[in-house]
Design a protein around this motif. Structure first.
Motif, PDB file in Angstrom:
ATOM      1  N   VAL A   9       0.842  -1.206   0.000  1.00 22.41           N
ATOM      2  CA  VAL A   9       0.000   0.000   0.000  1.00 22.41           C
ATOM      3  C   VAL A   9       0.871   1.247   0.000  1.00 22.41           C
ATOM      4  CG1 VAL A   9      -1.602   1.379   1.390  1.00 22.41           C
ATOM      5  CG2 VAL A   9      -2.022  -1.052   1.067  1.00 22.41           C
ATOM      6  N   MET A  10       1.861   1.260   0.869  1.00 22.69           N
ATOM      7  CA  MET A  10       2.709   2.439   0.992  1.00 22.69           C
ATOM      8  C   MET A  10       3.586   2.654  -0.239  1.00 22.69           C
ATOM      9  SD  MET A  10       1.799   3.707   3.857  1.00 22.69           S
ATOM     10  CE  MET A  10       3.022   4.656   4.712  1.00 22.69           C
ATOM     11  N   ARG A  11       3.979   1.597  -0.913  1.00 17.44           N
ATOM     12  CA  ARG A  11       4.853   1.716  -2.086  1.00 17.44           C
ATOM     13  C   ARG A  11       4.081   1.957  -3.387  1.00 17.44           C
ATOM     14  NH1 ARG A  11       9.185   2.611   0.237  1.00 17.44           N
ATOM     15  NH2 ARG A  11      10.385   1.002   1.259  1.00 17.44           N
ATOM     16  N   THR A  12       2.865   1.399  -3.489  1.00 22.00           N
ATOM     17  CA  THR A  12       2.155   1.444  -4.770  1.00 22.00           C
ATOM     18  C   THR A  12       0.791   2.117  -4.700  1.00 22.00           C
ATOM     19  OG1 THR A  12       0.974  -0.648  -4.486  1.00 22.00           O
ATOM     20  CG2 THR A  12       3.222  -0.766  -5.382  1.00 22.00           C
ATOM     21  N   GLY A  13       0.262   2.311  -3.496  1.00 23.82           N
ATOM     22  CA  GLY A  13      -1.071   2.876  -3.365  1.00 23.82           C
ATOM     23  C   GLY A  13      -2.181   1.865  -3.571  1.00 23.82           C
ATOM     24  N   LYS A  14      -1.854   0.588  -3.675  1.00 21.89           N
ATOM     25  CA  LYS A  14      -2.882  -0.439  -3.907  1.00 21.89           C
ATOM     26  C   LYS A  14      -3.930  -0.391  -2.799  1.00 21.89           C
ATOM     27  CE  LYS A  14      -3.743  -5.315  -4.620  1.00 21.89           C
ATOM     28  NZ  LYS A  14      -3.160  -6.636  -4.870  1.00 21.89           N
ATOM     29  N   ASP A  15      -5.185  -0.411  -3.205  1.00 13.93           N
ATOM     30  CA  ASP A  15      -6.307  -0.401  -2.266  1.00 13.93           C
ATOM     31  C   ASP A  15      -6.839  -1.823  -2.129  1.00 13.93           C
ATOM     32  OD1 ASP A  15      -8.530   0.078  -0.723  1.00 13.93           O
ATOM     33  OD2 ASP A  15      -9.548   1.337  -2.187  1.00 13.93           O
ATOM     34  N   PHE A  16      -6.372  -2.552  -1.116  1.00 10.18           N
ATOM     35  CA  PHE A  16      -6.769  -3.943  -0.916  1.00 10.18           C
ATOM     36  C   PHE A  16      -8.254  -4.075  -0.615  1.00 10.18           C
ATOM     37  CE2 PHE A  16      -2.238  -4.504  -0.401  1.00 10.18           C
ATOM     38  CZ  PHE A  16      -2.026  -5.750  -0.963  1.00 10.18           C
ATOM     39  N   LYS A  17      -8.867  -3.027  -0.111  1.00  9.16           N
ATOM     40  CA  LYS A  17     -10.289  -3.106   0.262  1.00  9.16           C
ATOM     41  C   LYS A  17     -11.205  -2.542  -0.820  1.00  9.16           C
ATOM     42  CE  LYS A  17      -9.120  -3.303   5.063  1.00  9.16           C
ATOM     43  NZ  LYS A  17      -9.164  -2.738   6.380  1.00  9.16           N
ATOM     44  N   ASN A  18     -10.632  -2.081  -1.935  1.00 13.67           N
ATOM     45  CA  ASN A  18     -11.403  -1.597  -3.086  1.00 13.67           C
ATOM     46  C   ASN A  18     -12.487  -0.600  -2.666  1.00 13.67           C
ATOM     47  OD1 ASN A  18     -11.848  -1.485  -5.839  1.00 13.67           O
ATOM     48  ND2 ASN A  18     -13.421  -3.068  -5.772  1.00 13.67           N
ATOM     49  N   ARG A  19     -12.088   0.387  -1.893  1.00 12.93           N
ATOM     50  CA  ARG A  19     -13.034   1.354  -1.340  1.00 12.93           C
ATOM     51  C   ARG A  19     -13.689   2.246  -2.398  1.00 12.93           C
ATOM     52  NH1 ARG A  19      -8.593   1.493   1.907  1.00 12.93           N
ATOM     53  NH2 ARG A  19      -8.866   0.649   3.968  1.00 12.93           N
TER      54      ARG A  19
END
Length: 188
Positions: free
Chosen positions: A137-147
């Motif tokens: 998340v911190m490196r790529t901004g990936k949103d694991f929770k798909n908000r």
């Protein structure tokens, strides 16, 4: 001549060792490094500015302190809603008091976006993320929770490009600090 050179090397080595072991003073501040090379003034300041009680059981105190220093100077404004407790808003000339009830529980809105709760979940995972997921998340901004699926799979508001520049050690410290804080629920 050889003996004089050997004595000079021994003296130079001893002086170097004393300087390395002793605390270096700069501007009256203690810059003695901890075992991991972090100046004591940073992690100690981090522990001092933590606005909530920390659970240090089984945690690295230096990492928690460093993480607190980073989080409380970078993350608290967006991930705590409202940021300040009643009567503690420095922008109104009041003495700063962080809202500890909702500390890092998210809920601040930025247009269609809402900041995430980054406190530990019931399993003790900050924001419900494993360390590997947190780093991603911190490196790529990936949103694991798909908000916000309408905007794609990346976080839109968090300044992850800036945070992606943090070192692995910094991210480990942030994660360790977030594991040490109490869970909080966002204000509805």
């Amino acid at each position: 001549m050889k003996r004089t050179l050997m004595i000079a090397v021994v003296i130079a080595t001893a002086v170097f060792g004393i300087v390395q072991v002793g605390a270096v003073k700069a501007g009256g501040q203690d810059l003695q490094a901890s075992a991991d090379g972090l100046p004591a003034k940073i992690w100690k300041r981090g522990l001092a500015i933590a606005p909530v009680a920390l659970n240090l059981t089984g945690k690295n105190k230096v990492l928690v302190g460093e993480g607190s220093y980073i989080v409380n100077t970078t993350c608290v404004d967006c991930h705590t809603n409202p940021v300040y407790a009643g009567g503690g808003n420095p922008f109104f000339g009041q003495t700063e008091r962080i809202n500890t009830q909702n500390y890092l529980a998210g809920g601040a809105t930025f247009g269609p976006f809402k900041s995430a709760n980054i406190t530990p979940d019931s399993a003790g995972l900050p924001a419900g993320l494993t360390f590997a997921q947190f780093v991603e998340v911190m490196r790529t901004g990936k949103d694991f929770k798909n908000r916000h699926p309408q905007f794609g799979p990346v976080l839109q508001v968090m300044p992850w490009p800036a945070l992606a520049k943090l070192t692995d050690d910094d991210l480990e410290a942030i994660y360790e600090y977030l594991k040490a804080i109490p869970h909080a629920d966002a204000t509805p």
